[in-house]
Design a protein around this motif. Structure first.
Motif, PDB file in Angstrom:
ATOM      1  N   GLY A   1       0.826  -1.209   0.000  1.00 38.11           N
ATOM      2  CA  GLY A   1       0.000   0.000   0.000  1.00 38.11           C
ATOM      3  C   GLY A   1       0.853   1.249   0.000  1.00 38.11           C
ATOM      4  N   GLN A   2       1.928   1.241   0.803  1.00 42.44           N
ATOM      5  CA  GLN A   2       2.838   2.391   0.831  1.00 42.44           C
ATOM      6  C   GLN A   2       3.544   2.556  -0.512  1.00 42.44           C
ATOM      7  OE1 GLN A   2       5.387   1.495   4.137  1.00 42.44           O
ATOM      8  NE2 GLN A   2       4.000   2.413   5.649  1.00 42.44           N
ATOM      9  N   LEU A   3       3.932   1.419  -1.112  1.00 42.15           N
ATOM     10  CA  LEU A   3       4.589   1.458  -2.417  1.00 42.15           C
ATOM     11  C   LEU A   3       3.658   2.057  -3.475  1.00 42.15           C
ATOM     12  CD1 LEU A   3       7.023   0.735  -4.201  1.00 42.15           C
ATOM     13  CD2 LEU A   3       5.997  -1.523  -4.513  1.00 42.15           C
ATOM     14  N   VAL A   4       2.385   1.668  -3.450  1.00 40.43           N
ATOM     15  CA  VAL A   4       1.415   2.208  -4.401  1.00 40.43           C
ATOM     16  C   VAL A   4       1.264   3.711  -4.190  1.00 40.43           C
ATOM     17  CG1 VAL A   4      -1.042   2.197  -5.017  1.00 40.43           C
ATOM     18  CG2 VAL A   4       0.187   0.035  -4.758  1.00 40.43           C
ATOM     19  N   GLU A   5       1.206   4.165  -2.964  1.00 46.56           N
ATOM     20  CA  GLU A   5       1.090   5.599  -2.677  1.00 46.56           C
ATOM     21  C   GLU A   5       2.325   6.357  -3.163  1.00 46.56           C
ATOM     22  OE1 GLU A   5      -1.490   7.416  -1.550  1.00 46.56           O
ATOM     23  OE2 GLU A   5      -2.592   5.519  -1.737  1.00 46.56           O
ATOM     24  N   VAL A   6       3.497   5.797  -2.938  1.00 50.02           N
ATOM     25  CA  VAL A   6       4.737   6.441  -3.395  1.00 50.02           C
ATOM     26  C   VAL A   6       4.761   6.521  -4.916  1.00 50.02           C
ATOM     27  CG1 VAL A   6       7.249   6.143  -3.544  1.00 50.02           C
ATOM     28  CG2 VAL A   6       6.092   5.882  -1.353  1.00 50.02           C
ATOM     29  N   ILE A   7       4.318   5.462  -5.582  1.00 46.38           N
ATOM     30  CA  ILE A   7       4.292   5.460  -7.047  1.00 46.38           C
ATOM     31  C   ILE A   7       3.299   6.505  -7.555  1.00 46.38           C
ATOM     32  CG2 ILE A   7       3.620   4.094  -9.069  1.00 46.38           C
ATOM     33  CD1 ILE A   7       4.899   1.672  -7.683  1.00 46.38           C
ATOM     34  N   LYS A   8       2.128   6.617  -6.925  1.00 44.34           N
ATOM     35  CA  LYS A   8       1.151   7.632  -7.311  1.00 44.34           C
ATOM     36  C   LYS A   8       1.736   9.037  -7.133  1.00 44.34           C
ATOM     37  CE  LYS A   8      -3.140   5.166  -6.244  1.00 44.34           C
ATOM     38  NZ  LYS A   8      -4.313   5.139  -5.349  1.00 44.34           N
ATOM     39  N   HIS A   9       2.424   9.253  -6.019  1.00 45.65           N
ATOM     40  CA  HIS A   9       3.048  10.558  -5.770  1.00 45.65           C
ATOM     41  C   HIS A   9       4.125  10.843  -6.815  1.00 45.65           C
ATOM     42  CE1 HIS A   9       4.250  14.046  -3.483  1.00 45.65           C
ATOM     43  NE2 HIS A   9       5.507  13.612  -3.457  1.00 45.65           N
ATOM     44  N   TYR A  10       4.927   9.833  -7.139  1.00 45.33           N
ATOM     45  CA  TYR A  10       5.982   9.988  -8.144  1.00 45.33           C
ATOM     46  C   TYR A  10       5.385  10.334  -9.504  1.00 45.33           C
ATOM     47  CZ  TYR A  10       9.718   8.811 -11.384  1.00 45.33           C
ATOM     48  OH  TYR A  10      10.639   8.846 -12.383  1.00 45.33           O
ATOM     49  N   ILE A  11       4.313   9.673  -9.899  1.00 46.71           N
ATOM     50  CA  ILE A  11       3.666   9.946 -11.184  1.00 46.71           C
ATOM     51  C   ILE A  11       3.103  11.367 -11.199  1.00 46.71           C
ATOM     52  CG2 ILE A  11       1.698   9.326 -12.645  1.00 46.71           C
ATOM     53  CD1 ILE A  11       2.255   6.395 -11.875  1.00 46.71           C
ATOM     54  N   GLY A  12       2.527  11.793 -10.075  1.00 51.23           N
ATOM     55  CA  GLY A  12       2.037  13.172  -9.976  1.00 51.23           C
ATOM     56  C   GLY A  12       3.151  14.180 -10.126  1.00 51.23           C
ATOM     57  N   LEU A  13       4.293  13.918  -9.465  1.00 52.89           N
ATOM     58  CA  LEU A  13       5.440  14.822  -9.586  1.00 52.89           C
ATOM     59  C   LEU A  13       5.987  14.846 -11.010  1.00 52.89           C
ATOM     60  CD1 LEU A  13       7.379  14.120  -6.265  1.00 52.89           C
ATOM     61  CD2 LEU A  13       6.024  16.136  -6.853  1.00 52.89           C
ATOM     62  N   GLN A  14       6.032  13.694 -11.652  1.00 49.46           N
ATOM     63  CA  GLN A  14       6.524  13.633 -13.028  1.00 49.46           C
ATOM     64  C   GLN A  14       5.610  14.423 -13.966  1.00 49.46           C
ATOM     65  OE1 GLN A  14       9.788  12.792 -12.714  1.00 49.46           O
ATOM     66  NE2 GLN A  14       9.487  11.857 -14.707  1.00 49.46           N
ATOM     67  N   SER A  15       4.289  14.309 -13.777  1.00 51.76           N
ATOM     68  CA  SER A  15       3.379  15.060 -14.642  1.00 51.76           C
ATOM     69  C   SER A  15       3.527  16.560 -14.406  1.00 51.76           C
ATOM     70  CB  SER A  15       1.936  14.615 -14.424  1.00 51.76           C
ATOM     71  OG  SER A  15       1.488  14.965 -13.137  1.00 51.76           O
ATOM     72  N   GLU A  16       3.730  16.979 -13.166  1.00 52.40           N
ATOM     73  CA  GLU A  16       3.969  18.398 -12.879  1.00 52.40           C
ATOM     74  C   GLU A  16       5.264  18.871 -13.527  1.00 52.40           C
ATOM     75  OE1 GLU A  16       2.391  21.009 -11.258  1.00 52.40           O
ATOM     76  OE2 GLU A  16       0.683  19.658 -11.485  1.00 52.40           O
TER      77      GLU A  16
END
Length: 116
Positions: free
Chosen positions: A12-27
């Motif tokens: 679950g933490q890994l999924v959250e980190v990946i979601k955050h990383y994808i958000g940062l990459q899109s920004e």
């Protein structure tokens, strides 16, 4: 056998980190695109202003040359000589447009858009 609460929590933490990383990459991509668009627009505006000033300067210099040649060739002849000069310059630009205009413009835009 493989699943327990700790593994599920870690996933679950890994999924959250990946979601955050994808958000940062899109920004980052959005900011990068905005930066490049601003750089291109700034370059176009500066080129437009410089071209306008150069055209004004060429108009005044052309009239000055024509009026300076007028006593030697007559007014019509002087303006014809200035026009012929600009015609020769135009032909040179048409003949050598690839090395003089296209290649430098492609290199400039590539460095502007791809490089820092």
């Amino acid at each position: 056998m493989f699943s327990n609460d700790k593994n599920i929590e870690t996933i679950g933490q890994l999924v959250e980190v990946i979601k955050h990383y994808i958000g940062l990459q899109s920004e980052y991509v959005k900011l990068d695109v905005v930066e490049k668009v601003v750089r291109v627009l700034t370059t176009l505006i500066m080129a437009g202003v410089l071209a306008f000033l150069l055209i004004l300067m060429l108009i005044y210099v052309s009239f000055a040359v024509a009026y300076a040649l007028a006593p030697l060739t007559g007014q019509v002849g002087a303006f014809a000589i200035v026009a012929a000069f600009y015609f020769v310059v135009l032909m040179l630009f048409i003949i050598f447009r690839k090395p003089w205009i296209e290649k430098p413009l492609v290199h400039f835009l590539a460095s502007l858009l791809l490089g820092k």
